[in-house]
Design a protein around this motif. Structure first.
Motif, PDB file in Angstrom:
ATOM      1  N   SER A 125       0.835  -1.195   0.000  1.00 29.02           N
ATOM      2  CA  SER A 125       0.000   0.000   0.000  1.00 29.02           C
ATOM      3  C   SER A 125       0.872   1.248   0.000  1.00 29.02           C
ATOM      4  O   SER A 125       2.089   1.174  -0.102  1.00 29.02           O
ATOM      5  N   ASP A 126       0.225   2.404   0.121  1.00 27.40           N
ATOM      6  CA  ASP A 126       0.954   3.664   0.232  1.00 27.40           C
ATOM      7  C   ASP A 126       1.040   4.126   1.686  1.00 27.40           C
ATOM      8  O   ASP A 126       1.301   5.295   1.948  1.00 27.40           O
ATOM      9  N   LEU A 127       0.807   3.213   2.616  1.00 30.28           N
ATOM     10  CA  LEU A 127       0.820   3.577   4.034  1.00 30.28           C
ATOM     11  C   LEU A 127       2.234   3.582   4.598  1.00 30.28           C
ATOM     12  O   LEU A 127       3.070   2.738   4.257  1.00 30.28           O
ATOM     13  N   VAL A 128       2.493   4.532   5.494  1.00 29.81           N
ATOM     14  CA  VAL A 128       3.716   4.584   6.283  1.00 29.81           C
ATOM     15  C   VAL A 128       3.298   4.753   7.735  1.00 29.81           C
ATOM     16  O   VAL A 128       2.365   5.501   8.040  1.00 29.81           O
ATOM     17  N   ASP A 129       3.973   4.054   8.637  1.00 32.38           N
ATOM     18  CA  ASP A 129       3.653   4.136  10.060  1.00 32.38           C
ATOM     19  C   ASP A 129       4.602   5.074  10.797  1.00 32.38           C
ATOM     20  O   ASP A 129       5.791   5.159  10.468  1.00 32.38           O
ATOM     21  N   LEU A 130       4.044   5.771  11.788  1.00 34.43           N
ATOM     22  CA  LEU A 130       4.838   6.588  12.713  1.00 34.43           C
ATOM     23  C   LEU A 130       4.502   6.118  14.122  1.00 34.43           C
ATOM     24  O   LEU A 130       3.338   6.111  14.523  1.00 34.43           O
ATOM     25  N   VAL A 131       5.516   5.715  14.868  1.00 33.12           N
ATOM     26  CA  VAL A 131       5.336   5.287  16.256  1.00 33.12           C
ATOM     27  C   VAL A 131       5.983   6.335  17.150  1.00 33.12           C
ATOM     28  O   VAL A 131       7.175   6.623  17.024  1.00 33.12           O
ATOM     29  N   ILE A 132       5.200   6.905  18.054  1.00 30.28           N
ATOM     30  CA  ILE A 132       5.674   8.001  18.894  1.00 30.28           C
ATOM     31  C   ILE A 132       5.155   7.814  20.314  1.00 30.28           C
ATOM     32  O   ILE A 132       4.134   7.149  20.525  1.00 30.28           O
ATOM     33  N   ASN A 133       5.875   8.375  21.278  1.00 29.60           N
ATOM     34  CA  ASN A 133       5.477   8.203  22.674  1.00 29.60           C
ATOM     35  C   ASN A 133       4.087   8.776  22.926  1.00 29.60           C
ATOM     36  O   ASN A 133       3.165   8.071  23.336  1.00 29.60           O
ATOM     37  N   ASP A 134       3.909  10.060  22.688  1.00 32.80           N
ATOM     38  CA  ASP A 134       2.627  10.729  22.873  1.00 32.80           C
ATOM     39  C   ASP A 134       2.539  11.900  21.914  1.00 32.80           C
ATOM     40  O   ASP A 134       3.552  12.376  21.400  1.00 32.80           O
TER      41      ASP A 134
ATOM     42  N   GLU B  32       4.579  16.484   6.006  1.00 34.51           N
ATOM     43  CA  GLU B  32       4.909  17.343   4.859  1.00 34.51           C
ATOM     44  C   GLU B  32       5.504  16.522   3.719  1.00 34.51           C
ATOM     45  O   GLU B  32       5.121  16.677   2.549  1.00 34.51           O
ATOM     46  N   VAL B  33       6.437  15.650   4.052  1.00 35.26           N
ATOM     47  CA  VAL B  33       7.107  14.849   3.026  1.00 35.26           C
ATOM     48  C   VAL B  33       6.180  13.780   2.461  1.00 35.26           C
ATOM     49  O   VAL B  33       6.100  13.589   1.245  1.00 35.26           O
ATOM     50  N   LEU B  34       5.467  13.074   3.345  1.00 32.10           N
ATOM     51  CA  LEU B  34       4.626  11.971   2.887  1.00 32.10           C
ATOM     52  C   LEU B  34       3.472  12.463   2.032  1.00 32.10           C
ATOM     53  O   LEU B  34       3.104  11.829   1.038  1.00 32.10           O
ATOM     54  N   GLU B  35       2.893  13.600   2.404  1.00 30.09           N
ATOM     55  CA  GLU B  35       1.788  14.154   1.614  1.00 30.09           C
ATOM     56  C   GLU B  35       2.253  14.498   0.209  1.00 30.09           C
ATOM     57  O   GLU B  35       1.569  14.207  -0.779  1.00 30.09           O
ATOM     58  N   ALA B  36       3.429  15.114   0.119  1.00 31.78           N
ATOM     59  CA  ALA B  36       3.962  15.478  -1.188  1.00 31.78           C
ATOM     60  C   ALA B  36       4.272  14.245  -2.033  1.00 31.78           C
ATOM     61  O   ALA B  36       4.193  14.290  -3.265  1.00 31.78           O
ATOM     62  N   ALA B  37       4.621  13.138  -1.361  1.00 29.54           N
ATOM     63  CA  ALA B  37       4.982  11.913  -2.076  1.00 29.54           C
ATOM     64  C   ALA B  37       3.776  11.002  -2.322  1.00 29.54           C
ATOM     65  O   ALA B  37       3.918   9.929  -2.913  1.00 29.54           O
ATOM     66  N   GLY B  38       2.591  11.418  -1.849  1.00 33.99           N
ATOM     67  CA  GLY B  38       1.392  10.634  -2.070  1.00 33.99           C
ATOM     68  C   GLY B  38       1.218   9.459  -1.137  1.00 33.99           C
ATOM     69  O   GLY B  38       0.523   8.498  -1.464  1.00 33.99           O
ATOM     70  N   HIS B  39       1.829   9.530   0.037  1.00 37.73           N
ATOM     71  CA  HIS B  39       1.710   8.457   1.028  1.00 37.73           C
ATOM     72  C   HIS B  39       0.783   8.893   2.163  1.00 37.73           C
ATOM     73  O   HIS B  39       0.747  10.066   2.544  1.00 37.73           O
ATOM     74  N   ALA B  40       0.063   7.926   2.711  1.00 37.64           N
ATOM     75  CA  ALA B  40      -0.774   8.176   3.888  1.00 37.64           C
ATOM     76  C   ALA B  40      -0.012   7.764   5.136  1.00 37.64           C
ATOM     77  O   ALA B  40       0.859   6.881   5.097  1.00 37.64           O
ATOM     78  N   LEU B  41      -0.351   8.398   6.264  1.00 37.24           N
ATOM     79  CA  LEU B  41       0.370   8.163   7.517  1.00 37.24           C
ATOM     80  C   LEU B  41      -0.554   7.534   8.553  1.00 37.24           C
ATOM     81  O   LEU B  41      -1.675   7.986   8.763  1.00 37.24           O
ATOM     82  N   VAL B  42      -0.057   6.486   9.207  1.00 35.75           N
ATOM     83  CA  VAL B  42      -0.745   5.859  10.334  1.00 35.75           C
ATOM     84  C   VAL B  42       0.081   6.137  11.584  1.00 35.75           C
ATOM     85  O   VAL B  42       1.273   5.810  11.640  1.00 35.75           O
ATOM     86  N   VAL B  43      -0.523   6.784  12.590  1.00 35.68           N
ATOM     87  CA  VAL B  43       0.195   7.169  13.808  1.00 35.68           C
ATOM     88  C   VAL B  43      -0.218   6.260  14.960  1.00 35.68           C
ATOM     89  O   VAL B  43      -1.410   6.065  15.220  1.00 35.68           O
ATOM     90  N   SER B  44       0.773   5.712  15.658  1.00 38.44           N
ATOM     91  CA  SER B  44       0.535   4.903  16.855  1.00 38.44           C
ATOM     92  C   SER B  44       1.291   5.519  18.025  1.00 38.44           C
ATOM     93  O   SER B  44       2.429   5.968  17.859  1.00 38.44           O
ATOM     94  N   THR B  45       0.677   5.577  19.194  1.00 39.51           N
ATOM     95  CA  THR B  45       1.337   6.085  20.392  1.00 39.51           C
ATOM     96  C   THR B  45       1.592   4.929  21.351  1.00 39.51           C
ATOM     97  O   THR B  45       0.766   4.028  21.493  1.00 39.51           O
TER      98      THR B  45
END
Length: 339
Positions: free
Chosen positions: A63-72, A87-100
């Motif tokens: 898929s075009d998904l990229v994950d971001l794992v962050i404390n809070d 900013e970068v992912l939007e320009a590259a056409g990728h969606a972001l999934v954020v997990s805390t």
């Protein structure tokens, strides 16, 4: 060979004499790999019994998904990094999934399973502790990663983004020494964090260069938050020979120092000079405006996202470690002692 008996991406890459990112590219079905290289990698994957991630087997390219794992995400610090990644992912056409992870720091197998199930192209790990076992698991299952400001220095084969924390700590202490301060305290974040250790090491190096003693009583550790700065500063200001300047390991921690100074009936910078770290947007709105070390958080997010996309696209990195420069921003919270 990995302890499980199955090869890792790193082992396949070494045997094929290609970058790990090239193996990832073959696994994800990208077309811009030469036919000879693809054939060699595919042959080794089959011969060595490499277990392809379920998402790749099912979806081919993924898929075009990229994950971001962050404390809070309840602080400006985290939001600054997130904005750079977006900013970068939007320009590259990728969606972001954020997990805390809410201070758990380490990745869970459930998260890894979820990322693979949804066909994630890769993950950006912010302040996450990556154990050797977890790294091997991610490598074996074909999920590229980039670590931002990790708890500890990741192994050299893992791409990581940080800031010049040592230089930042040095600049903070050097500034205070230049103003004439001799009793300079420091309140770091959690002592186990790599960034904390580097900032305190820079602070101590500046004292040593100026011929000043490194008094252990003047170094405290907190949690990068307001209450940690408050508790640390209260203890420091209660010393018989209290410091005339305090370097806080974060801007949020520095606001706690401000509160401790106020409660003690003292003033900033008349009685105590204060330096923070990060240069978050509220630093210039404090009273007085805060002198701080600017950490390029947004730019770190940008660099992490760009690095991950390069890995996903099969590009060879010139270096797996990138440190962005910090610099001192002087405002009204520092002055000569006794002013």
């Amino acid at each position: 060979m990995a302890a499980t008996g199955r090869p890792t991406m790193a082992e396949i890459a070494k045997e094929a004499n290609v970058a790990i990112s090239t193996v990832s590219k073959v696994l994800n079905g990208h077309t811009d790999v030469s036919a000879a290289t693809r054939t060699r990698v595919e042959r080794l994957l089959t011969e060595r019994g490499y277990r392809r991630p379920r998402a790749v087997r099912r979806a081919g390219r993924g898929s075009d998904l990229v994950d971001l794992v962050i404390n809070d995400l309840d602080s400006v610090w985290g939001l600054e990094i997130l904005s750079g990644v977006e900013e970068v992912l939007e320009a590259a056409g990728h969606a972001l999934v954020v997990s805390t992870v809410h201070n758990r720091q380490s990745l869970t197998r459930r998260w890894v399973d979820s990322a693979l199930a949804r066909g994630s192209q890769g993950a950006i790990l912010v302040l996450s502790e990556l154990t050797g076992r977890q790294q091997a698991d991610l490598d074996r299952r074909g999920l590229p990663i980039v670590v931002v400001d990790g708890v500890s220095q990741p192994p050299p084969e893992v791409a990581s983004i940080g800031a010049t924390n040592f230089a930042g700590g040095y600049a903070a202490a050097e500034h205070l020494i230049g103003l004439g301060h001799r009793r300079i305290a420091a309140i770091g974040g959690p002592e186990r964090l790599q960034c904390t250790r580097a900032r305190i090491a820079g602070y101590r190096a500046a004292l040593e260069s100026a011929g000043l003693p490194a008094d252990r009583q003047l170094v405290r550790y907190g949690n990068f938050m307001h209450e940690g700065g408050l508790r640390g500063a209260e203890a420091l200001l209660a010393l018989p020979d209290a410091p005339t300047a305090i370097f806080a390991g974060s801007d949020q921690q520095a606001t706690g120092v401000y509160e401790a100074v106020r409660r003690a009936g003292l003033t900033i910078p008349g009685d105590v000079s204060v330096v923070g770290f990060d240069d978050l947007n509220f630093a210039e709105w404090t009273a007085p405006p805060m002198t701080t070390v600017r950490q390029p958080l947004h730019e770190m997010g940008v660099a992490a996202a760009r690095t991950l996309l390069r890995i996903v696209n099969g590009e060879r990195l010139e270096s797996t470690r990138m440190e962005l420069a910090t610099h001192l921003v002087v405002r009204g919270s520092t002055a000569q002692p006794g002013r």
